[in-house]
Design an enzyme around this catalytic site. Sequence first.
Site, PDB file in Angstrom:
ATOM      1  N   ASP A   1       0.870  -1.175   0.000  1.00 16.51           N
ATOM      2  CA  ASP A   1       0.000   0.000   0.000  1.00 16.51           C
ATOM      3  C   ASP A   1       0.905   1.222   0.000  1.00 16.51           C
ATOM      4  O   ASP A   1       1.520   1.544   1.017  1.00 16.51           O
ATOM      5  CB  ASP A   1      -0.900  -0.024   1.230  1.00 16.51           C
ATOM      6  CG  ASP A   1      -1.838   1.173   1.312  1.00 16.51           C
ATOM      7  OD1 ASP A   1      -1.698   2.102   0.489  1.00 16.51           O
ATOM      8  OD2 ASP A   1      -2.709   1.186   2.210  1.00 16.51           O
ATOM      9  N   VAL A   2       1.021   1.902  -1.146  1.00 17.13           N
ATOM     10  CA  VAL A   2       1.996   2.999  -1.251  1.00 17.13           C
ATOM     11  C   VAL A   2       1.574   4.225  -0.468  1.00 17.13           C
ATOM     12  O   VAL A   2       2.358   5.183  -0.350  1.00 17.13           O
ATOM     13  CB  VAL A   2       2.265   3.375  -2.723  1.00 17.13           C
ATOM     14  CG1 VAL A   2       2.886   2.219  -3.483  1.00 17.13           C
ATOM     15  CG2 VAL A   2       0.995   3.884  -3.410  1.00 17.13           C
TER      16      VAL A   2
ATOM     17  N   TYR B   1      -6.676  15.576  -9.599  1.00 17.60           N
ATOM     18  CA  TYR B   1      -5.843  14.628 -10.344  1.00 17.60           C
ATOM     19  C   TYR B   1      -4.824  15.364 -11.219  1.00 17.60           C
ATOM     20  O   TYR B   1      -3.639  14.996 -11.232  1.00 17.60           O
ATOM     21  CB  TYR B   1      -6.740  13.735 -11.204  1.00 17.60           C
ATOM     22  CG  TYR B   1      -5.977  12.678 -11.972  1.00 17.60           C
ATOM     23  CD1 TYR B   1      -5.533  11.522 -11.340  1.00 17.60           C
ATOM     24  CD2 TYR B   1      -5.715  12.826 -13.332  1.00 17.60           C
ATOM     25  CE1 TYR B   1      -4.834  10.548 -12.040  1.00 17.60           C
ATOM     26  CE2 TYR B   1      -5.023  11.858 -14.036  1.00 17.60           C
ATOM     27  CZ  TYR B   1      -4.591  10.718 -13.387  1.00 17.60           C
ATOM     28  OH  TYR B   1      -3.903   9.763 -14.088  1.00 17.60           O
TER      29      TYR B   1
ATOM     30  N   LYS C   1      -0.606  15.059 -11.119  1.00 16.93           N
ATOM     31  CA  LYS C   1       0.236  14.634 -12.235  1.00 16.93           C
ATOM     32  C   LYS C   1       1.150  15.758 -12.709  1.00 16.93           C
ATOM     33  O   LYS C   1       2.273  15.502 -13.181  1.00 16.93           O
ATOM     34  CB  LYS C   1      -0.634  14.119 -13.379  1.00 16.93           C
ATOM     35  CG  LYS C   1      -1.359  12.815 -13.027  1.00 16.93           C
ATOM     36  CD  LYS C   1      -0.381  11.729 -12.584  1.00 16.93           C
ATOM     37  CE  LYS C   1      -1.058  10.403 -12.331  1.00 16.93           C
ATOM     38  NZ  LYS C   1      -0.101   9.322 -11.960  1.00 16.93           N
TER      39      LYS C   1
ATOM     40  N   ASN D   1       4.503   3.621 -10.523  1.00 17.67           N
ATOM     41  CA  ASN D   1       3.314   3.525 -11.365  1.00 17.67           C
ATOM     42  C   ASN D   1       2.013   3.611 -10.574  1.00 17.67           C
ATOM     43  O   ASN D   1       1.008   4.067 -11.112  1.00 17.67           O
ATOM     44  CB  ASN D   1       3.341   2.197 -12.132  1.00 17.67           C
ATOM     45  CG  ASN D   1       2.023   1.888 -12.783  1.00 17.67           C
ATOM     46  OD1 ASN D   1       1.673   2.442 -13.827  1.00 17.67           O
ATOM     47  ND2 ASN D   1       1.244   1.002 -12.165  1.00 17.67           N
TER      48      ASN D   1
END
Length: 265
Positions: free
Chosen positions: A74-75, A167, A171, A101
């Site tokens: 779980d990052v 989002y 990014k 990723n």
Amino acid sequence: MSASYQALPYQPFVGLLDLSGKTAVVTGGGSGIGFAVSQRLAEAGANVLIGSLAPERSEELVKAGFAVSFQATDVSRPAEIQRLLDTAVERYGRVDIWINNAGVYPLKPIDDIDEGFWDGLHVINTRAVFLGAQAAQRQMRKQASAGAIVNLSSICGHRPMANHCTYDASKGAVLAMTRSLAKDLSAFNIRVNSVSPGLTATPGNLEPELLEQHRQNNVLHNIALGRPAEPYEIANAVLFLVSPLSSYVTGVDLLVDGGWLLHGS
């Protein structure tokens, strides 16, 4: 500079995509683009450790005879990112390639975005990218060998879409972070690049809610090649950036969008 100057020996073409003896870690590598990346790197000869909450497809690669293993990760939990790095070293002795990723793609209109939504998305899409790169470069520097880090950004880091504010910000941060990391780590022969996929035919993008978003944004009409990418087409770009083919490439973002950005809207 003399005419005979040569920083690196000439490498024949046959070895430019050979990752034999290398160890790669892929976060979110159990499905979608991450799975395609894991498969490509394994096909190129790398030992691959997948860190993901979705283990089911990793077993496909093991059954196919590739040197692939899985660890539930779980990052959003920093300790689990470090544990993933430690496991790679324990199993394979080193880490040469790190692919950030793992990510999430929830969408909300501006008025519906609260502190919890904002922070929850950035913990995974932004903070985990930094912590993964931080852990990887420490190990690569300890090894005193070249390394490659690739961060997955998105076309949304380059152009806005409706209901994408949180989002898009995450990014865009990945793009800026990639350039900064590349500058800081170049002295250690660690290359850091990013890949920005356009619309890709992953299970998540085929969910009804997202398909409706894409329809409202007229996405397919805006893609010059007229179709979504296949996950392996994104993986091909990642393979280029971690292979000897890109030995003089760092701090760049490789936009793999089928010409979507050419449309400008």
